[in-house]
Each structure stands twice: as structure tokens, then as C-alpha cells.
Design a protein around this motif. Structure first.
Motif, PDB file in Angstrom:
ATOM      1  N   GLY A  32     -21.375  74.129  57.663  1.00 52.32           N
ATOM      2  CA  GLY A  32     -20.457  75.187  57.269  1.00 52.32           C
ATOM      3  C   GLY A  32     -20.912  75.841  55.981  1.00 52.32           C
ATOM      4  O   GLY A  32     -21.767  76.731  55.978  1.00 52.32           O
ATOM      5  N   GLY A  33     -20.369  75.383  54.868  1.00 49.97           N
ATOM      6  CA  GLY A  33     -20.609  75.993  53.555  1.00 49.97           C
ATOM      7  C   GLY A  33     -22.074  76.299  53.257  1.00 49.97           C
ATOM      8  O   GLY A  33     -22.408  77.415  52.838  1.00 49.97           O
ATOM      9  N   HIS A  56     -13.662  72.752  67.427  1.00 48.67           N
ATOM     10  CA  HIS A  56     -13.781  72.508  65.991  1.00 48.67           C
ATOM     11  C   HIS A  56     -12.423  72.029  65.464  1.00 48.67           C
ATOM     12  O   HIS A  56     -11.376  72.506  65.910  1.00 48.67           O
ATOM     13  CB  HIS A  56     -14.224  73.782  65.267  1.00 48.67           C
ATOM     14  CG  HIS A  56     -14.622  73.510  63.856  1.00 48.67           C
ATOM     15  ND1 HIS A  56     -13.693  73.351  62.856  1.00 48.67           N
ATOM     16  CD2 HIS A  56     -15.832  73.326  63.287  1.00 48.67           C
ATOM     17  CE1 HIS A  56     -14.336  73.080  61.730  1.00 48.67           C
ATOM     18  NE2 HIS A  56     -15.629  73.064  61.963  1.00 48.67           N
ATOM     19  N   LYS A  87     -17.882  80.237  60.110  1.00 48.01           N
ATOM     20  CA  LYS A  87     -16.412  80.316  60.091  1.00 48.01           C
ATOM     21  C   LYS A  87     -15.994  81.783  59.885  1.00 48.01           C
ATOM     22  O   LYS A  87     -16.675  82.672  60.371  1.00 48.01           O
ATOM     23  CB  LYS A  87     -15.847  79.370  59.028  1.00 48.01           C
ATOM     24  CG  LYS A  87     -16.428  77.957  59.177  1.00 48.01           C
ATOM     25  CD  LYS A  87     -15.707  76.923  58.398  1.00 48.01           C
ATOM     26  CE  LYS A  87     -16.394  75.568  58.630  1.00 48.01           C
ATOM     27  NZ  LYS A  87     -15.705  74.462  57.992  1.00 48.01           N
ATOM     28  N   ASN A 121     -22.363  77.219  60.867  1.00 47.42           N
ATOM     29  CA  ASN A 121     -21.040  77.677  61.313  1.00 47.42           C
ATOM     30  C   ASN A 121     -20.475  78.535  60.182  1.00 47.42           C
ATOM     31  O   ASN A 121     -20.026  78.003  59.168  1.00 47.42           O
ATOM     32  CB  ASN A 121     -20.147  76.450  61.584  1.00 47.42           C
ATOM     33  CG  ASN A 121     -18.708  76.835  61.884  1.00 47.42           C
ATOM     34  OD1 ASN A 121     -18.398  78.009  62.091  1.00 47.42           O
ATOM     35  ND2 ASN A 121     -17.826  75.843  61.897  1.00 47.42           N
ATOM     36  N   ALA A 131     -14.622  64.970  55.979  1.00 48.35           N
ATOM     37  CA  ALA A 131     -15.875  65.381  55.334  1.00 48.35           C
ATOM     38  C   ALA A 131     -16.090  66.890  55.401  1.00 48.35           C
ATOM     39  O   ALA A 131     -17.013  67.414  54.788  1.00 48.35           O
ATOM     40  CB  ALA A 131     -17.058  64.667  55.987  1.00 48.35           C
ATOM     41  N   ILE A 132     -15.232  67.590  56.161  1.00 52.38           N
ATOM     42  CA  ILE A 132     -15.459  69.027  56.356  1.00 52.38           C
ATOM     43  C   ILE A 132     -14.952  69.838  55.168  1.00 52.38           C
ATOM     44  O   ILE A 132     -13.767  69.791  54.833  1.00 52.38           O
ATOM     45  CB  ILE A 132     -14.783  69.522  57.655  1.00 52.38           C
ATOM     46  CG1 ILE A 132     -15.434  68.837  58.859  1.00 52.38           C
ATOM     47  CG2 ILE A 132     -14.865  71.040  57.769  1.00 52.38           C
ATOM     48  CD1 ILE A 132     -14.799  69.190  60.183  1.00 52.38           C
ATOM     49  N   GLY A 133     -15.876  70.542  54.537  1.00 57.30           N
ATOM     50  CA  GLY A 133     -15.525  71.440  53.434  1.00 57.30           C
ATOM     51  C   GLY A 133     -15.008  70.710  52.198  1.00 57.30           C
ATOM     52  O   GLY A 133     -14.478  71.335  51.282  1.00 57.30           O
ATOM     53  N   GLU A 149     -18.084  65.421  63.602  1.00 59.87           N
ATOM     54  CA  GLU A 149     -17.641  65.980  62.332  1.00 59.87           C
ATOM     55  C   GLU A 149     -16.380  65.267  61.856  1.00 59.87           C
ATOM     56  O   GLU A 149     -15.268  65.643  62.251  1.00 59.87           O
ATOM     57  CB  GLU A 149     -17.329  67.471  62.495  1.00 59.87           C
ATOM     58  CG  GLU A 149     -18.501  68.323  62.892  1.00 59.87           C
ATOM     59  CD  GLU A 149     -18.348  69.746  62.373  1.00 59.87           C
ATOM     60  OE1 GLU A 149     -19.250  70.190  61.661  1.00 59.87           O
ATOM     61  OE2 GLU A 149     -17.315  70.372  62.639  1.00 59.87           O
ATOM     62  N   GLY A 154     -20.290  68.037  58.330  1.00 57.96           N
ATOM     63  CA  GLY A 154     -19.312  67.650  57.309  1.00 57.96           C
ATOM     64  C   GLY A 154     -20.011  67.540  55.979  1.00 57.96           C
ATOM     65  O   GLY A 154     -20.625  66.513  55.680  1.00 57.96           O
ATOM     66  N   SER A 155     -19.971  68.664  55.218  1.00 59.63           N
ATOM     67  CA  SER A 155     -20.605  68.705  53.896  1.00 59.63           C
ATOM     68  C   SER A 155     -22.080  68.331  53.917  1.00 59.63           C
ATOM     69  O   SER A 155     -22.582  67.732  52.965  1.00 59.63           O
ATOM     70  CB  SER A 155     -19.836  67.834  52.892  1.00 59.63           C
ATOM     71  OG  SER A 155     -18.501  68.292  52.772  1.00 59.63           O
TER      72      SER A 155
HETATM   73  P1  PGA Z   1     -18.947  72.057  55.978  1.00 59.77           P
HETATM   74  O1  PGA Z   1     -18.376  72.478  57.415  1.00 59.77           O
HETATM   75  O2  PGA Z   1     -20.436  71.913  56.134  1.00 59.77           O
HETATM   76  O3  PGA Z   1     -18.563  73.195  55.061  1.00 59.77           O
HETATM   77  O4  PGA Z   1     -18.308  70.778  55.600  1.00 59.77           O
HETATM   78  C1  PGA Z   1     -18.869  71.904  58.585  1.00 59.77           C
HETATM   79  C2  PGA Z   1     -18.123  72.456  59.778  1.00 59.77           C
HETATM   80  O5  PGA Z   1     -16.909  72.658  59.673  1.00 59.77           O
HETATM   81  O6  PGA Z   1     -18.722  72.687  60.842  1.00 59.77           O
END
Ligand code: PGA
Length: 257
Positions: free
Chosen positions: A238-239, A99, A15, A13, A175-177, A171, A216-217
């Protein structure tokens, strides 16, 4: 193991990152790192304006292309919106809906998430439906109650043939970002719970065929342990999906399942 009944899908993703001109060099680097795998589908969900570039460059690296959002409307006077028909026409196969960033910054409700998922299904696009609890909800012991509510709402009026096409991404918002991953046990517990909701609504055969991702990370280091869990069939990343080496390492980790 029941995993043979479902697809493993590693989806990035991006973003609101990267540009169309950055796609070609990114894919060249990714292609050099990606393992040859028949069991894992690799997808990149990119901003709408980057989709054509990704479709062009991603093709020989066998990258599936996904959007990050879609309008619930079929067509008409909705300035700024992109329809499921437009995505389908381009050749997009996946699209994220619900999301937590869209739920939070754009006030998207569970009802809207359901409408968007249905709009995608009507155009043969797999919705990657995101659900996840906040830290506060987890600390109050409400995780599974909230996830149950979100999953049921997102799948409202979605029939058996349609749910087969859906992916659910668990997610946890905390844990996201954040660099703070759910432990493999925490992630497995919720993904198992999601499969139980699917079983209750659609029956065991169908439940075992639906892909459930963790997001999530997720990164090159923790992917293997997360993906080894019996109910985690892939990741939404994401990242780490912005770095070809890291993203490829996550795809490689699926080979260990
Ligand atoms: P992240 O993002 O891997 O940077 O935590 C995941 C997402 O938001 O889908």
C-alpha cells in the motif's frame, strides 16, 4: 527451491490515492529506478478511473495493471459497479478482491469475495484474494483457524485450472497501514499454512505453483527479509507503492531471493 515453480509478483495497491494526471511522472520516476528482472512481475492496482492512464504509461515500464474491486454481476442495472468484462476489455490482468478495507467498510462477506473471484476468472483476470486476521484473533490464537476458513470460502467452486491463475495475499489487518509489519517468521508461518490448505484441496503440484504474497507495511527496509521466506512469493504494498523509489526498492529486494 520450490519457488521456481511459481511467479514472484510485487503488486502495489494505490487505494484511493493519486490521479490520472499523476501517473505519467510517477511511471517515469519508477522506470528509472526499476531493476531489469525476468523473475519478478511488477503490478500496480489503481482506482478504476486511473486504469486507462496506467495502461498507457505503464506499458514501456512493463507494469502489469490491476483493478482494486469488481462487481460480482456480469452486467445490467447495478449503478456504480464495474464488471470483469469491462476490466478485461481494457487489458487489465489483475484485480484485488476481499481487501480488508472492503470487508470492513463495505461489509463484503467471504461469499461475495468468492463470487467476485469467480467473475474475474471467467474473464481471464487474476484475482489477488486477500485474507488476514485481526489483532484480536491473533491474540486469541485463532489466526490459522480464521485464515483457513477465509481461504476455503474464497476458493469455493474454484477448480484446479482456475486456482493456478489466483494469487493469495496474506494481509494481517493489524499490519495494514500501521507501520507494524508481521515478523518474517509470523508471515512465513501463515503463508506456509495457506500453502498447506491449497495442498489439501488441490494436491502438492498445484499448491507449489500458486503465488502467495505478504502485505501489511511492507517497505524498502523489511522487504528483503520477508521475500526471502520460502513461502512468500511477493508482496501487496500500500503506502510504499505511492513512492517510486520505495516501490522499486521492494522489486529490487526480490532479486535477493
Ligand atoms: P500497507 O497496505 O502496505 O500500506 O500496509 C497494504 C495493503 O493494504 O494492501
Amino acid at each position: 527451491m520450490n519457488k521456481k515453480y511459481r511467479k514472484t509478483v510485487i503488486a502495489g495497491n494505490w487505494k484511493m490515492n493519486m490521479t490520472a494526471s499523476a501517473v505519467k511522472p510517477f511511471i517515469e520516476e519508477l522506470k528509472a529506478e526499476l531493476p531489469k528482472t525476468k523473475t519478478c512481475e511488477t503490478v500496480l492496482c489503481v482506482p478504476g478511473v486511473i486504469i486507462p492512464a496506467m495502461l498507457r504509461s505503464g506499458k514501456d515500464a512493463k507494469i502489469g495493471v490491476g483493478g482494486q474491486d469488481v462487481s460480482k454481476y456480469e452486467k445490467g442495472a447495478y449503478t456504480g459497479e464495474v464488471s470483469a468484462e469491462m476490466l478485461e476489455d481494457l487489458g487489465v490482468k489483475y484485480c484485488i478482491v476481499g481487501h480488508s478495507e472492503r470487508r470492513e467498510y463495505h461489509n463484503e462477506s467471504d461469499f461475495l469475495v468468492n463470487e467476485k473471484a469467480k467473475a474475474l476468472l471467467a474473464h481471464n483476470i487474476t484475482p489477488i484474494i486477500c485474507v488476514g486476521e485481526s489483532l484480536e484473533q491473533r491474540e486469541m490464537g485463532l489466526t490459522m483457524d480464521y485464515i483457513t476458513y477465509q481461504v476455503k470460502a474464497a476458493l469455493s467452486d474454484i477448480n484446479e485450472a482456475q486456482v493456478r491463475k489466483c494469487i493469495i495475499a496474506y494481509e494481517p489487518i493489524w499490519a495494514i497501514g500501521t507501520g507494524k509489519t508481521a515478523t518474517a517468521e509470523q508471515a512465513q508461518e501463515v503463508c506456509k499454512g495457506i500453502r498447506a490448505i491449497l495442498r489439501e484441496k488441490y494436491g502438492a503440484r498445484l499448491a507449489r505453483s500458486v503465488t502467495i504474497q505478504y502485505g501489511g507495511s511492507m517497505n524498502a527496509k523489511n522487504a528483503e527479509e520477508l521475500l526471502a521466506q520460502p513461502d512468500i512469493d511477493g508482496g501487496l504494498i500500500g503506502g510504499a507503492s505511492l513512492k517510486p523509489k520505495d516501490f522499486a526498492a521492494i522489486v529490487k529486494a526480490t532479486a535477493q531471493e
